[in-house]
Write a protein that holds these residues in place. Structure first.
Motif, PDB file in Angstrom:
ATOM      1  N   ALA A   1      10.351  67.909  62.739  1.00 11.08           N
ATOM      2  CA  ALA A   1       9.056  67.235  62.845  1.00 11.08           C
ATOM      3  C   ALA A   1       9.285  65.742  63.011  1.00 11.08           C
ATOM      4  CB  ALA A   1       8.230  67.506  61.594  1.00 11.08           C
ATOM      5  N   THR A   2       8.258  65.051  63.468  1.00  7.57           N
ATOM      6  CA  THR A   2       8.304  63.594  63.570  1.00  7.57           C
ATOM      7  C   THR A   2       6.991  63.027  63.056  1.00  7.57           C
ATOM      8  OG1 THR A   2       7.442  63.587  65.839  1.00  7.57           O
ATOM      9  CG2 THR A   2       9.840  63.620  65.588  1.00  7.57           C
ATOM     10  N   ILE A   3       7.024  61.735  62.727  1.00  8.88           N
ATOM     11  CA  ILE A   3       5.795  61.018  62.416  1.00  8.88           C
ATOM     12  C   ILE A   3       5.638  59.903  63.441  1.00  8.88           C
ATOM     13  CG2 ILE A   3       5.758  61.567  59.960  1.00  8.88           C
ATOM     14  CD1 ILE A   3       6.828  58.701  59.435  1.00  8.88           C
ATOM     15  N   ARG A   4       4.401  59.502  63.643  1.00  7.80           N
ATOM     16  CA  ARG A   4       4.127  58.418  64.581  1.00  7.80           C
ATOM     17  C   ARG A   4       4.462  57.076  63.947  1.00  7.80           C
ATOM     18  NH1 ARG A   4      -0.318  61.910  65.017  1.00  7.80           N
ATOM     19  NH2 ARG A   4      -0.342  62.983  67.018  1.00  7.80           N
TER      20      ARG A   4
ATOM     21  N   THR B   1       2.966  53.737  58.495  1.00  7.81           N
ATOM     22  CA  THR B   1       2.099  53.530  57.336  1.00  7.81           C
ATOM     23  C   THR B   1       2.079  54.786  56.476  1.00  7.81           C
ATOM     24  OG1 THR B   1       0.763  52.033  58.655  1.00  7.81           O
ATOM     25  CG2 THR B   1      -0.228  52.851  56.626  1.00  7.81           C
ATOM     26  N   ASP B   2       2.209  54.596  55.167  1.00  2.00           N
ATOM     27  CA  ASP B   2       2.183  55.749  54.260  1.00  2.00           C
ATOM     28  C   ASP B   2       0.750  56.106  53.873  1.00  2.00           C
ATOM     29  OD1 ASP B   2       1.369  54.091  52.119  1.00  2.00           O
ATOM     30  OD2 ASP B   2       3.369  54.005  51.228  1.00  2.00           O
ATOM     31  N   VAL B   3       0.603  57.098  53.042  1.00  2.00           N
ATOM     32  CA  VAL B   3      -0.708  57.624  52.679  1.00  2.00           C
ATOM     33  C   VAL B   3      -1.561  56.593  51.932  1.00  2.00           C
ATOM     34  CG1 VAL B   3      -0.043  58.674  50.475  1.00  2.00           C
ATOM     35  CG2 VAL B   3      -1.871  59.722  51.827  1.00  2.00           C
TER      36      VAL B   3
ATOM     37  N   VAL C   1       5.454  59.471  51.370  1.00  2.00           N
ATOM     38  CA  VAL C   1       4.297  60.353  51.461  1.00  2.00           C
ATOM     39  C   VAL C   1       3.403  59.773  52.552  1.00  2.00           C
ATOM     40  CG1 VAL C   1       2.347  61.388  50.256  1.00  2.00           C
ATOM     41  CG2 VAL C   1       4.459  60.878  48.991  1.00  2.00           C
ATOM     42  N   VAL C   2       3.098  60.598  53.561  1.00  2.00           N
ATOM     43  CA  VAL C   2       2.294  60.154  54.698  1.00  2.00           C
ATOM     44  C   VAL C   2       1.086  61.069  54.854  1.00  2.00           C
ATOM     45  CG1 VAL C   2       4.285  59.177  55.895  1.00  2.00           C
ATOM     46  CG2 VAL C   2       3.610  61.540  56.362  1.00  2.00           C
ATOM     47  N   ARG C   3       0.126  60.612  55.628  1.00  4.78           N
ATOM     48  CA  ARG C   3      -1.009  61.467  55.948  1.00  4.78           C
ATOM     49  C   ARG C   3      -0.527  62.629  56.819  1.00  4.78           C
ATOM     50  NH1 ARG C   3      -5.541  58.749  54.460  1.00  4.78           N
ATOM     51  NH2 ARG C   3      -5.388  56.495  54.423  1.00  4.78           N
ATOM     52  N   SER C   4      -0.954  63.805  56.516  1.00  3.56           N
ATOM     53  CA  SER C   4      -0.539  64.975  57.281  1.00  3.56           C
ATOM     54  C   SER C   4      -0.899  64.839  58.757  1.00  3.56           C
ATOM     55  CB  SER C   4      -1.154  66.248  56.690  1.00  3.56           C
ATOM     56  OG  SER C   4      -0.692  66.438  55.370  1.00  3.56           O
ATOM     57  N   ALA C   5      -1.982  64.134  59.049  1.00  2.00           N
ATOM     58  CA  ALA C   5      -2.419  63.939  60.441  1.00  2.00           C
ATOM     59  C   ALA C   5      -1.431  63.103  61.253  1.00  2.00           C
ATOM     60  CB  ALA C   5      -3.801  63.299  60.470  1.00  2.00           C
TER      61      ALA C   5
END
Length: 96
Positions: free
Chosen positions: A2-5, A25-27, A88-92
């Motif tokens: 998986a990746t995050i933006r 940016t984190d949650v 911890v990041v937003r799932s979106a």
């Protein structure tokens, strides 16, 4: 994987293959900056010191646990400027 933006925000060094600063940016809304080589962030070799920043990038992560609208992640590669890999990041913000 998986990746995050994230976004490349500046050129850091010309050492091969080039080093950039990337933010995400984190949650809690806190912006984190990672500094590492272009390939760590899946960035093309044509990105350079004269590029127009910010540039969208994807940061490789391992999904640890989903908690409501948030997901605990571990970075796939440890950036040079931090010994921390868990966030911890937003799932979106996760791209599969």
């Amino acid at each position: 994987m998986a990746t995050i933006r994230g976004k490349a925000v500046r050129w850091v060094s010309d050492t091969q293959p080039g080093v950039i600063a990337v933010e995400f940016t984190d949650v809690d809304g806190v912006t984190h900056t990672l500094i590492d080589k272009l390939p760590i962030f899946g960035v093309s070799d044509d990105l350079g010191p004269d590029s127009v920043y910010p540039v969208p990038v994807e940061i490789g992560v391992e999904l640890v646990e989903r908690v409501g609208e948030a997901t605990v992640i571990d970075l796939s590669a440890e950036a040079h400027n931090t010994d921390r890999i868990r966030y911890v990041v937003r799932s979106a913000s996760i791209v599969h």
